[in-house]
Design an enzyme around this catalytic site. Structure first.
Site, PDB file in Angstrom:
ATOM      1  N   ASP B  11       0.926  -1.059  -0.154  1.00  0.00           N
ATOM      2  CA  ASP B  11       0.118   0.034   0.024  1.00  0.00           C
ATOM      3  C   ASP B  11       0.856   1.395   0.107  1.00  0.00           C
ATOM      4  OD1 ASP B  11      -2.132  -1.729   0.255  1.00  0.00           O
ATOM      5  OD2 ASP B  11      -2.848  -1.168   2.089  1.00  0.00           O
ATOM      6  N   ASP B 130     -13.788  -6.575  -4.746  1.00  0.00           N
ATOM      7  CA  ASP B 130     -13.718  -6.730  -3.235  1.00  0.00           C
ATOM      8  C   ASP B 130     -15.152  -7.576  -2.722  1.00  0.00           C
ATOM      9  OD1 ASP B 130     -11.306  -5.668  -2.901  1.00  0.00           O
ATOM     10  OD2 ASP B 130     -12.253  -3.637  -2.579  1.00  0.00           O
TER      11      ASP B 130
END
Lengths: 219, 270
Positions: B11, B130
């Site tokens: 990230d 997701d």
């Protein structure tokens, strides 16, 4: 005039090819003009994407005839992925598309039932030693991403094979031409070695061909 | 034989890796490029950078990171986060990314998948999904697609969505279980199996890795082609090379010759 030319025909990740060449210790120019092909001593045709787009882009850029002349003259050439597939007669990707017709054979799709694209690291079984593979061991892993693969008419073109359900040619070549279905610029140290060998032979001896390289004592 | 892939994920916020990374021998543990090179050396098969910066003002920072990674790393890498148009895809590839991952923008405008696949080839279009169980205890109730980093339910069935994504030209599916993400209790194997059976494209499993056995299960029972993980690697709990050996010993096809240092090549070419 650049010695090493990477052909830009508006598709593909050229930066990573240029960086692999630089990491191997050579300078390359990314060029899209026909004149650059004529003057090159080592020519790299990279590429990703679809066969029809590749051929359309090569034609629009006026690169088809210069490429044919370069390869017909048996000068040092490296094709990568779509830059390999474009060398054959016909690609079945999205119909039947005429390619450069420099190598006899077709580009065919992997059979249904497999996960497609064939994506990831797979092994090279070297069936014919080649100076460009000097230091690249049989069984080395290379990075592939493709849904179609070459089916050459002449088995003598095959330098290495790879297995994905069936066995397909992953490196082909003849004379001063060599071409890979995988991406050597994304295949770690082994891929960088392939670039380094190709450029060293092409620029230092003017030939990457097996017999000529042996005669020059560099194989 | 095609090997299964181990993919560390970073990230990145404003060009810096977030979530602590506790590697030794890093001059700058927050530099994504140095970290990427370190992972390549340890045998990572691919890398994923996820730009989590909320603002779009930082695109030049991301492009710079991608270009620097291309200069130093010779394995494939994917960049996700903030890609909304075919033009965004083009610029990211031009800076050297091998693939882009699209999520919310693909759900909002599925044509983006088609445009990306036609323009640049399916091989570079990763659709990230997701997915959250409609019933935490009953996989037969199915999974719902969430967008905007897992904040927005869409009502869309995850299995139907991956089918459409592949039909539109997605070359790969990055499937994150929202139920498992961050919990380190293992991947959602039922989700992976359902996606595997529905889609012909390669599947990357994400969300839930806590132990080597979790990776093993995702790659075998789950049928995934690759596993993505962050904390299991970043905190130094498991070394990638050792992990790959562990999986190989249990019969999972793994690329084990990777720890060849790129530096070995230097000096052989000049």
């Amino acid at each position: 005039m650049a010695d090493t030319v990477i052909i830009d025909y508006g598709a593909g990740n050229l930066r990573s090819v240029a960086r692999a060449v630089a990491h191997a210790g050579y300078d390359a120019e990314i060029r899209s003009d026909p004149g650059a092909i004529e003057g090159a001593r080592a020519l790299i045709l990279p590429g990703v994407g679809a066969a029809a787009d590749t051929m359309a882009n090569l034609r629009a850029a006026g690169l088809v005839d210069p490429l044919r002349e370069y390869i017909d003259a048996d000068r040092p050439f490296l094709g990568v992925c779509m830059g390999m597939q474009a060398l054959f007669d016909v690609s079945e990707e999205g119909g039947q598309h005429a390619c450069l017709g420099l190598l006899p054979g077709r580009i065919v799709r992997f059979p249904d039932g497999l996960t497609i694209p064939h994506m990831g690291w797979n092994t090279l079984s070297i069936v014919r030693p080649h100076p460009v593979l000097d230091g690249v061991e049989d069984g080395t892993y290379a990075y592939f991403v493709h849904s179609y693969h070459p089916q050459p008419d002449d088995p003598a073109l095959v330098i290495a094979e790879t297995e994905y359900a069936d066995v397909f040619p992953s490196i082909v070549g003849r004379g001063n031409l060599i071409a890979t279905q995988f991406h050597p610029e994304k295949s770690g140290a082994a891929g960088l070695r392939l670039y380094a060998n190709f450029l060293r032979l092409a620029l230092d001896t003017g030939s990457i061909a097996p017999a000529a390289a042996e005669a020059a004592g560099s194989a | 034989m095609l090997t299964k892939r181990i993919i560390p994920c970073f990230d990145v916020d404003n060009g810096r890796v977030v979530k602590g990374v506790s590697f030794v021998a890093l001059r700058d543990a927050g530099d994504p490029v140095e970290l990427a090179a370190q992972y390549e050396e340890r045998g990572a098969d691919e890398l994923v950078f996820l730009d989590i910066t909320a603002s779009s003002d930082n695109r030049p920072t991301v492009y710079d990171m991608v270009a620097r990674t291309t200069d130093q790393v010779f394995i494939p890498f994917t960049v996700g986060g903030g890609i909304r148009s075919a033009e965004d895809v083009r610029v990211m590839l031009e800076h050297g990314a091998d693939k882009v991952s699209i999520n919310t923008a693909a759900v909002e405008r599925p044509e983006l998948i088609t445009e990306g696949a036609h323009g640049f080839g399916s091989q570079c279009i990763v659709v990230a999904v997701d997915a959250k169980r409609r019933d935490a205890d009953d996989p037969s109730a199915g999974w719902e697609v969430y967008t905007h980093g897992g904040r927005t339910p869409t009502g869309i069935d995850a299995i139907a969505w991956v089918r459409e994504a592949v039909e539109r030209g997605a070359g790969e599916l990055l499937v994150t279980s929202m139920d498992r993400d961050g919990h380190q209790t293992g991947y959602d194997l039922e989700l992976l199996r359902a996606i595997r059976e529905a889609a012909t494209a390669p599947v990357i499993a994400s969300g839930g890795a806590g132990t080597p056995d979790h990776l093993y299960e995702a790659l075998t029972t789950g049928g995934a082609d690759a596993v993505l993980a962050a904390s299991i690697f970043h905190f130094g709990t498991y070394d990638i090379a050792a992990l790959k050996q562990y999986l190989a010993d249990r019969g999972v096809p793994m690329r084990l010759d990777a720890a060849h240092a790129i530096e070995d090549l230097e000096g052989t070419t000049s």
